[in-house]
Motif scaffolding. Structure first.
Motif, PDB file in Angstrom:
ATOM      1  N   LEU A 119       0.814  -1.117   0.004  1.00  0.00           N
ATOM      2  CA  LEU A 119      -0.064  -0.052  -0.009  1.00  0.00           C
ATOM      3  C   LEU A 119       0.759   1.420   0.065  1.00  0.00           C
ATOM      4  O   LEU A 119       0.553   2.526  -0.541  1.00  0.00           O
ATOM      5  CB  LEU A 119      -1.022   0.102   1.229  1.00  0.00           C
ATOM      6  N   GLY A 120       2.003   1.367   0.712  1.00  0.00           N
ATOM      7  CA  GLY A 120       2.899   2.361   0.662  1.00  0.00           C
ATOM      8  C   GLY A 120       3.512   2.812  -0.729  1.00  0.00           C
ATOM      9  O   GLY A 120       3.760   3.669  -0.933  1.00  0.00           O
ATOM     10  N   LEU A 121       3.637   1.680  -1.448  1.00  0.00           N
ATOM     11  CA  LEU A 121       4.149   2.215  -2.781  1.00  0.00           C
ATOM     12  C   LEU A 121       3.129   3.012  -3.522  1.00  0.00           C
ATOM     13  O   LEU A 121       3.349   3.649  -4.531  1.00  0.00           O
ATOM     14  CB  LEU A 121       4.330   0.567  -3.622  1.00  0.00           C
ATOM     15  N   PHE A 122       1.733   2.556  -3.519  1.00  0.00           N
ATOM     16  CA  PHE A 122       0.694   3.289  -4.066  1.00  0.00           C
ATOM     17  C   PHE A 122       0.701   4.726  -3.594  1.00  0.00           C
ATOM     18  O   PHE A 122       0.263   5.792  -4.269  1.00  0.00           O
ATOM     19  CB  PHE A 122      -0.512   2.390  -3.931  1.00  0.00           C
ATOM     20  N   ALA A 123       0.893   4.807  -2.499  1.00  0.00           N
ATOM     21  CA  ALA A 123       1.069   6.076  -1.748  1.00  0.00           C
ATOM     22  C   ALA A 123       2.415   6.969  -1.921  1.00  0.00           C
ATOM     23  O   ALA A 123       2.475   8.004  -1.441  1.00  0.00           O
ATOM     24  CB  ALA A 123       0.754   6.181  -0.226  1.00  0.00           C
ATOM     25  N   LYS A 124       3.193   6.191  -2.752  1.00  0.00           N
ATOM     26  CA  LYS A 124       4.669   6.797  -3.028  1.00  0.00           C
ATOM     27  C   LYS A 124       5.352   6.987  -1.790  1.00  0.00           C
ATOM     28  O   LYS A 124       5.979   8.039  -1.770  1.00  0.00           O
ATOM     29  CB  LYS A 124       4.418   7.935  -3.893  1.00  0.00           C
ATOM     30  N   ARG A 125       5.426   5.976  -0.875  1.00  0.00           N
ATOM     31  CA  ARG A 125       6.034   6.092   0.452  1.00  0.00           C
ATOM     32  C   ARG A 125       6.965   4.946   0.925  1.00  0.00           C
ATOM     33  O   ARG A 125       6.183   3.987   0.543  1.00  0.00           O
ATOM     34  CB  ARG A 125       4.843   6.414   1.479  1.00  0.00           C
ATOM     35  N   VAL A 126       7.989   5.284   1.205  1.00  0.00           N
ATOM     36  CA  VAL A 126       8.748   3.839   1.597  1.00  0.00           C
ATOM     37  C   VAL A 126       9.283   4.105   2.889  1.00  0.00           C
ATOM     38  O   VAL A 126       9.587   5.156   3.363  1.00  0.00           O
ATOM     39  CB  VAL A 126      10.165   3.755   0.611  1.00  0.00           C
ATOM     40  N   LYS A 127       9.187   2.995   3.739  1.00  0.00           N
ATOM     41  CA  LYS A 127       9.517   3.147   5.207  1.00  0.00           C
ATOM     42  C   LYS A 127      10.678   3.378   5.425  1.00  0.00           C
ATOM     43  O   LYS A 127      11.249   4.106   6.062  1.00  0.00           O
ATOM     44  CB  LYS A 127       8.970   1.610   5.905  1.00  0.00           C
ATOM     45  N   SER A 128      11.739   2.524   4.986  1.00  0.00           N
ATOM     46  CA  SER A 128      13.060   2.735   5.041  1.00  0.00           C
ATOM     47  C   SER A 128      13.984   2.327   4.017  1.00  0.00           C
ATOM     48  O   SER A 128      13.358   1.226   3.340  1.00  0.00           O
ATOM     49  CB  SER A 128      13.634   2.150   6.367  1.00  0.00           C
ATOM     50  N   VAL A 129      15.206   2.763   3.787  1.00  0.00           N
ATOM     51  CA  VAL A 129      16.233   2.308   2.846  1.00  0.00           C
ATOM     52  C   VAL A 129      17.414   2.218   3.637  1.00  0.00           C
ATOM     53  O   VAL A 129      17.759   3.313   4.359  1.00  0.00           O
ATOM     54  CB  VAL A 129      16.562   3.268   1.572  1.00  0.00           C
ATOM     55  N   ARG A 130      18.121   0.798   4.006  1.00  0.00           N
ATOM     56  CA  ARG A 130      19.254   0.689   4.715  1.00  0.00           C
ATOM     57  C   ARG A 130      20.434   0.533   3.616  1.00  0.00           C
ATOM     58  O   ARG A 130      20.101  -0.397   2.711  1.00  0.00           O
ATOM     59  CB  ARG A 130      19.178  -0.411   5.595  1.00  0.00           C
ATOM     60  N   VAL A 131      21.381   1.229   3.635  1.00  0.00           N
ATOM     61  CA  VAL A 131      22.374   1.152   2.993  1.00  0.00           C
ATOM     62  C   VAL A 131      23.739   0.699   3.568  1.00  0.00           C
ATOM     63  O   VAL A 131      24.261   1.383   4.507  1.00  0.00           O
ATOM     64  CB  VAL A 131      22.907   2.519   2.037  1.00  0.00           C
TER      65      VAL A 131
END
Length: 179
Positions: free
Chosen positions: A32-44
């Protein structure tokens, strides 16, 4: 999802070193976050940034602002190197024990928190504040502000000086004037 051994090349000239390399990028979010153009976290993991020396005339192609909001971008262990224009001189190297950006890609500023080692004089810096919004036409004109604590800096690396220095304060300005 994971991406491995990622390289961002800013200079198309053959043999030029990459601007950014990362061993692994892990993206966490919901369907659902992808539809809202929202990502919880990105770990690099294993992030390494090499900035060319000033005055080389190297141009950076700055991407347009993403339509996707990243709530937290975490890059603990980040190594930032700033190349020196003196031939044969080692780059200035900063090792970030902790590094987090919040609200990346939003129309407003991103927040940041970092803890890193200062190369000279050696000591630890803890800082947090706000960065942006990103200035696509003039990267150096991007606003940045925050506060810092520089602890236990060893002044013995300088000839004729001994002791330690601790400092704290606030900063505000643009990238080209604060760095």
């Amino acid at each position: 999802s994971d991406l491995e051994n990622v390289t961002f090349q800013h200079n198309p000239k053959p043999g030029s070193p990459p601007l950014i390399t990362a061993q692994r990028i892990t993206i966490q979010g919901s369907f659902l976050g992808l539809f809202a153009k929202r990502v919880k976290s990105v770990r690099v993991e294993g992030l390494h940034i090499l900035v060319p020396p000033r005055g080389t005339g190297e141009q950076f192609q700055v991407p347009s602002r993403s339509a996707i909001l990243i709530e937290d971008l975490i890059a603990d262990g980040l190594i930032l190197e700033i190349a020196c224009s003196i031939p044969g001189a080692k780059p200035l190297r900063f090792t970030f024990h902790e590094f987090t950006l919040g609200n990346v890609g939003s129309s407003g500023p991103a927040s940041f928190k970092a803890k890193f080692s200062n190369p000279e004089p050696p000591g630890e810096i803890i800082t947090d504040g706000n960065f942006g919004p990103w200035n696509e036409r003039d990267v150096g004109g991007t606003p940045v502000s925050g506060q810092y604590l520089f602890a236990q800096a060893d002044l013995g690396v300088f000839p004729g000086i001994a002791g330690t220095l601790s400092s704290s304060g606030r900063f505000a300005g643009t990238l080209e004037h604060v760095s």
